[in-house]
Scaffold this motif. Structure first.
Motif, PDB file in Angstrom:
ATOM      1  N   GLU A  65       0.966  -0.846   0.102  1.00  0.00           N
ATOM      2  CA  GLU A  65       0.143   0.095  -0.058  1.00  0.00           C
ATOM      3  C   GLU A  65       1.023   1.507   0.172  1.00  0.00           C
ATOM      4  O   GLU A  65       0.596   2.432  -0.496  1.00  0.00           O
TER       5      GLU A  65
ATOM      6  N   ARG B  90      -6.137   1.967  -5.785  1.00  0.00           N
ATOM      7  CA  ARG B  90      -5.882   1.808  -4.745  1.00  0.00           C
ATOM      8  C   ARG B  90      -6.881   0.891  -4.163  1.00  0.00           C
ATOM      9  O   ARG B  90      -7.553  -0.554  -3.319  1.00  0.00           O
ATOM     10  N   SER B  91      -8.296   0.993  -5.024  1.00  0.00           N
ATOM     11  CA  SER B  91     -10.029  -0.179  -5.200  1.00  0.00           C
ATOM     12  C   SER B  91      -8.981  -0.657  -5.921  1.00  0.00           C
ATOM     13  O   SER B  91      -9.112  -2.565  -5.187  1.00  0.00           O
TER      14      SER B  91
ATOM     15  N   TYR C 204      -6.919  -3.222  -3.091  1.00  0.00           N
ATOM     16  CA  TYR C 204      -7.767  -3.929  -2.288  1.00  0.00           C
ATOM     17  C   TYR C 204      -8.334  -4.915  -2.424  1.00  0.00           C
ATOM     18  O   TYR C 204      -8.780  -6.058  -2.291  1.00  0.00           O
ATOM     19  N   CYS C 205      -9.385  -4.807  -4.411  1.00  0.00           N
ATOM     20  CA  CYS C 205      -9.776  -5.633  -4.672  1.00  0.00           C
ATOM     21  C   CYS C 205      -8.456  -6.849  -4.748  1.00  0.00           C
ATOM     22  O   CYS C 205      -9.660  -8.329  -4.853  1.00  0.00           O
TER      23      CYS C 205
ATOM     24  N   TYR D  90      -7.664  -7.576   0.047  1.00  0.00           N
ATOM     25  CA  TYR D  90      -8.813  -8.653  -0.032  1.00  0.00           C
ATOM     26  C   TYR D  90      -9.087  -8.989   1.692  1.00  0.00           C
ATOM     27  O   TYR D  90      -8.609  -9.966   1.231  1.00  0.00           O
TER      28      TYR D  90
ATOM     29  N   ASN E 278      -7.580  -2.854   6.741  1.00  0.00           N
ATOM     30  CA  ASN E 278      -8.541  -2.752   6.892  1.00  0.00           C
ATOM     31  C   ASN E 278      -8.703  -1.654   5.687  1.00  0.00           C
ATOM     32  O   ASN E 278      -7.599  -0.554   5.433  1.00  0.00           O
ATOM     33  N   GLY E 279      -9.736  -1.118   5.659  1.00  0.00           N
ATOM     34  CA  GLY E 279      -9.773   0.096   4.387  1.00  0.00           C
ATOM     35  C   GLY E 279      -9.789   1.334   5.017  1.00  0.00           C
ATOM     36  O   GLY E 279     -10.561   2.318   4.064  1.00  0.00           O
TER      37      GLY E 279
ATOM     38  N   PHE F 177      -7.676   4.141   3.605  1.00  0.00           N
ATOM     39  CA  PHE F 177      -8.268   4.220   2.101  1.00  0.00           C
ATOM     40  C   PHE F 177      -9.274   5.846   2.396  1.00  0.00           C
ATOM     41  O   PHE F 177      -9.640   6.381   0.964  1.00  0.00           O
ATOM     42  N   TYR F 178     -10.447   5.165   2.578  1.00  0.00           N
ATOM     43  CA  TYR F 178     -11.210   6.064   3.141  1.00  0.00           C
ATOM     44  C   TYR F 178     -10.856   7.576   4.254  1.00  0.00           C
ATOM     45  O   TYR F 178     -11.071   8.769   3.574  1.00  0.00           O
TER      46      TYR F 178
END
Length: 325
Positions: free
Chosen positions: A107, A189-190, A193-194, A198, A202-203, A206-207
């Motif tokens: 990340e 980033r999506s 994560y996918c 996955y 923890n997300g 990202f948020y």
């Protein structure tokens, strides 16, 4: 252009505020009837200059063709580093949710890639296009960052709207960078994560990144002029604060133990290297506009705060201080 500017300045009074006159080619404009005329060209009424132009001393809108100064580039670098460091901090605070260091490093690399893409695209779309150079307007003061506050009032009743980007491209390129950065975060980033993280991470980073970019844009829209002239001091104070906080979190340790811990830990190495680089960046930005001899020797003071902190660790213990007194 210089002959036209001189002719216009002698036949028409200077425009108020940041207003300027635009050179109109041909005789088909509705402003020609009231414009200043020459043999081959006309000038419009006083008004806002077009994008990429600003008014000169003769109130003529001229193209911003001057290469950016080193201080301007350092300001743009500072603006680009803010979301990068902030997003890295979001990942660091979410470390306890990470299963392995592999996910965390992946990340971090994604964050770096997002910011690099945003910076490269933002620079390439500004003139001269598709090159890693930027042209801009000359700047003389902080009021040029807030032209809306200096719209002239005619007869104390009518306001002449002359709001445009006087400091082109330093104001608008930041918003372009933030827009591209949000798009890069949503895509890269999506995908990360996918595909990789996955149900393994923890997300929150990202948020937090998605929310922080618009907040940075709002801060830039209001305080851009203040930040432009004070970012070297922000870097100095911020890097010193981060360094002291990071070292203080290690607790009260003997000097030898503290040095061994800092040398053997990759996390400490990375964090202290970043703070040292930010401190060096602040010093360079501060001394670049200065015309003094041997100014680059001031970089020797960069490691002084770190050394001073280590040497004064024994005196920070209250029991030691009382014993010495």
């Amino acid at each position: 252009m210089s002959m036209l500017s001189g002719h216009a300045s002698t036949t028409q009074p200077a425009c108020l505020g940041f207003c300027g006159r635009t050179l109109l080619l041909g005789n088909h404009s509705e402003d020609v009837a009231t414009a200043t005329s020459t043999s081959d060209s006309t000038f419009s009424r006083c008004g806002p200059c077009s994008f990429g132009y600003r008014s000169n001393a003769a109130s003529i809108c001229e193209s911003c063709d001057n290469p950016l100064q080193p201080y301007d580039w350092m300001y743009l670098l500072f603006v680009a580093l803010l979301p990068l460091l902030l997003h890295m901090q979001f990942i660091r605070t979410a470390r306890k949710y990470c299963r392995t260091r592999y996910y965390e490093v992946s990340e971090y690399l994604c964050v770096v890639l997002e910011n690099v893409i945003a910076c490269v695209i933002a620079v390439l779309i500004y003139p001269p296009r598709f090159s890693f150079f930027l042209n801009g307007c000359e700047k003389t003061g902080i009021k040029e960052w807030y032209p809306a506050c200096y719209n002239p009032r005619i007869g104390y009743t009518k306001t002449m709207r002359c709001t445009y980007e006087v400091v082109f491209p330093l104001y608008s390129i930041t918003f372009i960078h933030h827009i591209i950065l949000i798009a890069a975060i949503l895509i890269l980033r999506s995908t990360l994560y996918c595909v990789l993280l996955y149900k393994a991470y923890n997300g929150k980073p990202f948020y937090s990144a998605i929310v922080s970019v618009p907040l940075l844009a709002v801060i830039h829209s209001i305080f851009s002029g203040v930040i432009f002239y004070s970012f070297p001091y922000i870097l100095l104070i911020g890097s010193l604060w981060a360094m002291c906080l990071h070292l203080a979190l290690e607790g009260k340790r003997p000097l030898k133990e503290m040095i061994v811990r800092l040398v053997t830990s990759p996390t400490h190495w990375v964090f202290l290297s970043i703070t040292m680089l930010m401190l060096s960046f602040g010093v360079i930005a501060l001394i670049t506009p200065l015309e003094i001899a041997y100014r680059w020797t001031l970089l020797c003071v960069v490691p002084v705060p770190f050394i001073f902190y280590l040497l004064t660790i024994p005196f920070s213990n209250p029991t030691t201080t009382m014993r010495l007194s």
